[in-house]
Each structure stands twice: as C-alpha cells, then as structure tokens.
Scaffold this motif. Structure first.
Motif, PDB file in Angstrom:
ATOM      1  N   LYS A  93       0.566  -1.202  -0.027  1.00  0.00           N
ATOM      2  CA  LYS A  93      -0.090   0.003   0.061  1.00  0.00           C
ATOM      3  C   LYS A  93       0.871   1.453  -0.003  1.00  0.00           C
ATOM      4  CE  LYS A  93      -2.026   1.106   3.799  1.00  0.00           C
ATOM      5  NZ  LYS A  93      -2.745   1.342   4.695  1.00  0.00           N
ATOM      6  N   ASP A  94       1.976   1.195   0.842  1.00  0.00           N
ATOM      7  CA  ASP A  94       2.820   2.332   1.089  1.00  0.00           C
ATOM      8  C   ASP A  94       3.633   2.876  -0.431  1.00  0.00           C
ATOM      9  OD1 ASP A  94       1.519   2.843   3.383  1.00  0.00           O
ATOM     10  OD2 ASP A  94       3.131   1.656   4.375  1.00  0.00           O
ATOM     11  N   LEU A  95       3.772   1.745  -1.030  1.00  0.00           N
ATOM     12  CA  LEU A  95       4.661   1.857  -2.222  1.00  0.00           C
ATOM     13  C   LEU A  95       4.059   2.035  -3.618  1.00  0.00           C
ATOM     14  CD1 LEU A  95       7.209  -1.061  -1.350  1.00  0.00           C
ATOM     15  CD2 LEU A  95       7.456   1.391  -0.826  1.00  0.00           C
ATOM     16  N   ALA A  96       2.875   2.525  -3.406  1.00  0.00           N
ATOM     17  CA  ALA A  96       1.973   2.765  -4.712  1.00  0.00           C
ATOM     18  C   ALA A  96       2.488   3.731  -5.775  1.00  0.00           C
ATOM     19  CB  ALA A  96       0.339   3.333  -4.279  1.00  0.00           C
ATOM     20  N   ASN A  97       3.135   4.723  -5.377  1.00  0.00           N
ATOM     21  CA  ASN A  97       3.747   5.409  -6.259  1.00  0.00           C
ATOM     22  C   ASN A  97       5.399   5.286  -6.881  1.00  0.00           C
ATOM     23  OD1 ASN A  97       1.476   7.120  -6.397  1.00  0.00           O
ATOM     24  ND2 ASN A  97       2.080   8.110  -4.336  1.00  0.00           N
ATOM     25  N   ARG A  98       5.781   4.086  -6.300  1.00  0.00           N
ATOM     26  CA  ARG A  98       6.994   3.804  -6.574  1.00  0.00           C
ATOM     27  C   ARG A  98       7.245   3.404  -7.972  1.00  0.00           C
ATOM     28  NH1 ARG A  98      10.527   2.271  -1.996  1.00  0.00           N
ATOM     29  NH2 ARG A  98      11.879   0.913  -3.399  1.00  0.00           N
ATOM     30  N   ASP A  99       8.568   3.484  -8.595  1.00  0.00           N
ATOM     31  CA  ASP A  99       9.094   3.271  -9.785  1.00  0.00           C
ATOM     32  C   ASP A  99       9.287   1.536  -9.565  1.00  0.00           C
ATOM     33  OD1 ASP A  99      10.518   2.523 -11.940  1.00  0.00           O
ATOM     34  OD2 ASP A  99      11.848   4.010 -11.697  1.00  0.00           O
ATOM     35  N   VAL A 100       8.561   0.761 -10.607  1.00  0.00           N
ATOM     36  CA  VAL A 100       8.854  -0.787 -10.361  1.00  0.00           C
ATOM     37  C   VAL A 100      10.470  -0.937 -10.371  1.00  0.00           C
ATOM     38  CG1 VAL A 100       6.489  -1.314 -11.004  1.00  0.00           C
ATOM     39  CG2 VAL A 100       8.088  -1.194 -12.725  1.00  0.00           C
ATOM     40  N   LEU A 101      11.047  -0.270 -11.122  1.00  0.00           N
ATOM     41  CA  LEU A 101      12.288  -0.867 -11.435  1.00  0.00           C
ATOM     42  C   LEU A 101      13.174  -0.458 -10.050  1.00  0.00           C
ATOM     43  CD1 LEU A 101      13.113   0.563 -15.011  1.00  0.00           C
ATOM     44  CD2 LEU A 101      12.485  -1.742 -14.205  1.00  0.00           C
ATOM     45  N   SER A 102      12.553   0.184  -9.365  1.00  0.00           N
ATOM     46  CA  SER A 102      13.515   0.519  -7.739  1.00  0.00           C
ATOM     47  C   SER A 102      13.047  -0.459  -6.843  1.00  0.00           C
ATOM     48  CB  SER A 102      13.174   1.900  -7.372  1.00  0.00           C
ATOM     49  OG  SER A 102      11.789   1.833  -6.949  1.00  0.00           O
ATOM     50  N   LEU A 103      12.191  -1.523  -6.958  1.00  0.00           N
ATOM     51  CA  LEU A 103      11.731  -2.459  -6.164  1.00  0.00           C
ATOM     52  C   LEU A 103      12.797  -3.686  -6.094  1.00  0.00           C
ATOM     53  CD1 LEU A 103       7.852  -2.683  -6.970  1.00  0.00           C
ATOM     54  CD2 LEU A 103       8.867  -1.367  -5.219  1.00  0.00           C
ATOM     55  N   SER A 104      12.404  -4.284  -4.914  1.00  0.00           N
ATOM     56  CA  SER A 104      13.366  -5.658  -4.648  1.00  0.00           C
ATOM     57  C   SER A 104      12.588  -6.722  -5.479  1.00  0.00           C
ATOM     58  CB  SER A 104      13.426  -5.867  -3.248  1.00  0.00           C
ATOM     59  OG  SER A 104      12.158  -6.379  -2.880  1.00  0.00           O
ATOM     60  N   GLY A 105      13.250  -7.761  -5.537  1.00  0.00           N
ATOM     61  CA  GLY A 105      12.704  -8.817  -6.346  1.00  0.00           C
ATOM     62  C   GLY A 105      11.333  -9.598  -5.626  1.00  0.00           C
ATOM     63  N   GLY A 106      11.498  -9.596  -4.223  1.00  0.00           N
ATOM     64  CA  GLY A 106      10.257  -9.666  -3.636  1.00  0.00           C
ATOM     65  C   GLY A 106       9.068  -9.127  -3.972  1.00  0.00           C
ATOM     66  N   GLU A 107       9.220  -7.515  -3.841  1.00  0.00           N
ATOM     67  CA  GLU A 107       8.303  -6.605  -4.082  1.00  0.00           C
ATOM     68  C   GLU A 107       7.802  -6.490  -5.388  1.00  0.00           C
ATOM     69  OE1 GLU A 107      10.179  -3.348  -0.848  1.00  0.00           O
ATOM     70  OE2 GLU A 107      10.788  -3.319  -2.702  1.00  0.00           O
ATOM     71  N   GLN A 108       8.814  -6.802  -6.360  1.00  0.00           N
ATOM     72  CA  GLN A 108       8.300  -7.021  -7.546  1.00  0.00           C
ATOM     73  C   GLN A 108       7.352  -8.231  -7.968  1.00  0.00           C
ATOM     74  OE1 GLN A 108      11.299  -6.848 -10.653  1.00  0.00           O
ATOM     75  NE2 GLN A 108      12.367  -5.123  -9.999  1.00  0.00           N
ATOM     76  N   GLN A 109       7.592  -9.332  -7.198  1.00  0.00           N
ATOM     77  CA  GLN A 109       6.743 -10.391  -7.465  1.00  0.00           C
ATOM     78  C   GLN A 109       5.523 -10.183  -6.690  1.00  0.00           C
ATOM     79  OE1 GLN A 109       8.168 -11.841  -9.744  1.00  0.00           O
ATOM     80  NE2 GLN A 109       7.458 -13.726  -9.293  1.00  0.00           N
ATOM     81  N   ARG A 110       5.223  -9.255  -5.791  1.00  0.00           N
ATOM     82  CA  ARG A 110       4.095  -8.991  -5.086  1.00  0.00           C
ATOM     83  C   ARG A 110       3.293  -8.065  -6.046  1.00  0.00           C
ATOM     84  NH1 ARG A 110       4.447  -8.889   0.852  1.00  0.00           N
ATOM     85  NH2 ARG A 110       6.502  -9.976   1.418  1.00  0.00           N
ATOM     86  N   VAL A 111       3.960  -7.066  -6.641  1.00  0.00           N
ATOM     87  CA  VAL A 111       3.054  -6.233  -7.673  1.00  0.00           C
ATOM     88  C   VAL A 111       2.805  -7.207  -9.160  1.00  0.00           C
ATOM     89  CG1 VAL A 111       3.316  -4.243  -9.426  1.00  0.00           C
ATOM     90  CG2 VAL A 111       4.660  -4.297  -7.129  1.00  0.00           C
ATOM     91  N   ALA A 112       3.551  -8.045  -9.338  1.00  0.00           N
ATOM     92  CA  ALA A 112       3.191  -8.831 -10.442  1.00  0.00           C
ATOM     93  C   ALA A 112       1.872  -9.864  -9.855  1.00  0.00           C
ATOM     94  CB  ALA A 112       4.087  -9.977 -10.909  1.00  0.00           C
ATOM     95  N   LEU A 113       1.670 -10.282  -8.824  1.00  0.00           N
ATOM     96  CA  LEU A 113       0.588 -11.136  -8.358  1.00  0.00           C
ATOM     97  C   LEU A 113      -0.539 -10.259  -8.147  1.00  0.00           C
ATOM     98  CD1 LEU A 113      -0.529 -13.638  -6.931  1.00  0.00           C
ATOM     99  CD2 LEU A 113       0.018 -12.517  -4.887  1.00  0.00           C
ATOM    100  N   ALA A 114      -0.298  -8.916  -7.602  1.00  0.00           N
ATOM    101  CA  ALA A 114      -1.386  -7.806  -7.518  1.00  0.00           C
ATOM    102  C   ALA A 114      -1.970  -7.464  -9.067  1.00  0.00           C
ATOM    103  CB  ALA A 114      -0.808  -6.575  -6.789  1.00  0.00           C
TER     104      ALA A 114
END
Ligand code: ADP
Length: 349
Positions: A122-143
C-alpha cells in the motif's frame, strides 16, 4: 468448475502430455508438481488457450472453451519472469488490467488500493517498479494478475526467482491471500515443499502423465508408486531381492530385522515394492529392526537416523529425540508401528 478432459499433446515425435484428466473446484488451490520437462507449462498453456491440444477438451462450468480465445476466458496467468511495465509505477501496473475492463476511475482506485493493501504494498503505490526488490516486484506482479478478479488464476513457478527465505515467507502470505479471495488457482512448481505448503490438492506429473492427485497428506501417506515416493524424498524402498515373507505377517529384510506389512500385495500391482515410512518408529531394546547407526541429525523434538540394516540396505527414520543420543557406529534397535510400511507400484522399470 474447471474440467481438464483427456488432454494429449505431442511436439513432432515427443509426447508432451498423455491423456491428462482432472478437475478443479471453485475456490480450490491445485498444485501441478513434477520435474522439469514433464509437461506442466504445456498444460497451463492449453488451459489458457495459448496452445491447442491434439485431443481432449477444457470445460468451465460444463461448457467447452475450445472456441473461446484466451483474452475472453477471464483467466489470469503469471510466470516466474513476469516483466512489469517499466514505465508505469506500482499503481499503474496494478490498475492496467482494470483500465482495460473500462471500469470507472473510482472503482479502479478502490480495487487497486484493496489489492495493494492485501499484498503489503500500500505504501509503495507511487514507486517506480524498477526500484523495487525482487520480492516486492513479485508482489506487484501478483497484484496485477489478481486485480481484474480472474475466475481462474494460473501461476507458473511464481516464486522461482526468489531466494529460499523470501520464498517461504511469500508462500505463506500467498496462501492466506488466495484463500481469503476464495480464488480458484492452478499453481505450477517443481518444488515439493512449495506445492505441499500452498495446495489443497497436488497433481503429480511425470513424463507427460498424471501419476497421482490428492491432498498433500494423503499423497505423503499413500504414494502410489516409486516415482512419487522418491520425488517426495521417501527413499526407504525395499527391492524384491532382499525381502522374504515371514510367518508373523511381516517381511524379513535381514537375519535380525523384521518389518510389519500386510500380506499379500494388492492384486492390481504388477511390480509391488515395499515402502517403509520414516515416521512413527521409536528407539527400543525390544525393536524388531536392528542395524548400525550410520548417521544422525538433530531436528529438535525429532532426530533423523540413517541405519545400515544389511550390506544391501540402508534405511532412514525420524524418531522422537531420546534422552541419550546414540553414537554413530553403534548398534541400535527400532520398534516400528504396525502401519510402518505399504505396498507401492514400481514404475521406474
Ligand atoms: P515443464 O513445464 O514441466 O518443464 P514443458 O511443458 O515446458 O515442461 O515441456 C514438456 C515437454 O515438451 C518438454 O520435453 C519440452 O521440451 C517440450 N516442448 C514444450 N514446448 C515445446 C515446443 N513449442 N516445441 C517443441 N517441444 C516443446
């Protein structure tokens, strides 16, 4: 709900799938488990409508999907290396599918917030996806995949690129999220622990065939064949040559060792073997199985023992940790429970 009926597929002379049939109930999480190359991804691709099977049919609620193109099936598909849209932020990635459905902006906003909250982003909604960690990227892909509420979610090795600790943590969260959403899921993996942790039922495949399908515990307790047993790490499989039937309703595997087993083997088995379950045994002076302790590893309340029973046979057991830990190289005796062993088919021939 989803029925996979008699699906076969060959590539030139290679048979990738051979008459696969099973169904998935509403809200059920089914895991397809098998070694690399056994046909898991081909089956997913057929269910998604991206690959045409040679024979067989996919049905949803009793209706054939043969003439329904992939984008009209309302199935969500996520791969291990699902690339996120690099020019959109987290919010933009998750909102993408909803915009395509032409939902109004307020509804999209609500749905994206709810899903990001669910996957802990929720708190990372405005983040650039390339700046995310591998685990965070998988969470976004799932979402992104679950946001449009697909009636079937298909995940192909979704955690495959993550390290073990992160994978275990995400797996646990994923099961909670999917169960809460009452999402119907097919989850493909080659990792037994992953399949058993996430699924209501596991379908085990080998070389294009469906070998066994059932609840994790039932499969673990009753693997149908030596392939399934070995794949699950159950290696106490007795070869025919070392077994002789004993009067006392068991089999003798050495001069000093007897294993309880029901006699005779089930009639339908062509090459019956005995699988000795590692659990339920106890160290005891009155035990019917004796051998030399070849290895011991401590796991808290339990210890794993490796025992040399004879020149030809080494068996593994897990027993409650005794107050006096026996030394490697000493003679030990184990008492086995009456259901210590079962007959399984040898399909390695
Ligand atoms: P898994 O997902 O279990 O690793 P796959 O479904 O990817 O297995 O592959 C099953 C078999 O089919 C493999 O032997 C693979 O090489 C073969 N195969 C898959 N796709 C193709 C294709 N497009 N052309 C030829 N052979 C393929």
């Amino acid at each position: 709900m989803l029925e996979i009926i008699d699906i076969s597929k060959s590539y030139e002379s290679m048979e990738a799938l051979n008459q696969i049939s099973f169904s998935v109930a509403k809200g059920e999480i089914i895991s397809i488990l098998g070694p690399s190359g056994c046909g898991k991804s081909t089956l997913l691709s057929i269910v998604a409508g991206l690959t045409i099977p040679d024979t067989g049919m996919i049905r949803w609620n009793g209706i054939s999907l043969t003439s329904v193109p992939p984008h009209l099936r309302n199935f969500g598909l996520m791969f291990q290396d699902n690339a996120l849209f690099p020019h959109r932020n987290v919010y933009g990635n998750v909102a993408f599918g909803l915009k395509q459905l032409r939902l109004d902006p307020a509804a999209i906003d609500k749905q994206v917030s709810a899903i990001l909250n669910m996957v802990g982003m929720k708190d990372l909604a405005n983040r650039d996806v390339l700046s995310l960690s591998g685990g965070e990227q998988q969470r976004v892909a799932l979402a992104r995949t679950i946001a449009p509420k697909p009636r079937l979610l298909m995940l192909d090795e979704p955690l495959g690129s993550l390290d073990r600790n992160l994978r275990e943590q995400l797996l646990h969260e994923l099961r909670q999220i999917l169960t809460k959403l009452e999402q119907t899921v097919i989850y493909v993996t080659h990792d037994q622990d992953e399949a058993f942790a996430i699924a209501d039922r596991v379908a085990i495949m080998n070389a294009g065939q469906l070998i066994q399908i059932g609840r994790p515990r039932d499969i673990y307790e009753h693997p149908v064949s030596t392939f399934v047993a070995r794949f699950l790490g159950l290696t106490n499989i007795l070869e025919k040559s070392i077994v002789s039937v004993d009067k006392s309703n068991g089999v003798r595997i050495s001069e000093k060792s007897l294993i309880p087993v029901s006699q005779p083997p089930p009639k339908h088995m062509k090459n019956p073997r005995i699988l000795v379950r590692p659990r339920g045994a106890q160290l005891s002076e009155h035990g019917t199985l004796s051998g030399i302790l070849a290895g011991i590893s401590f796991r808290g309340a339990l210890v794993d023992l490796k025992i040399i029973v004879s020149n030809e046979l080494q068996l593994k057991f897990e027993v409650p940790t005794p107050s006096l830990i026996p030394k490697v190289g000493t003679k030990i005796k184990l008492e086995l429970p009456s259901d210590a062993s079962i007959w399984i088919e040898d399909d390695s021939l």
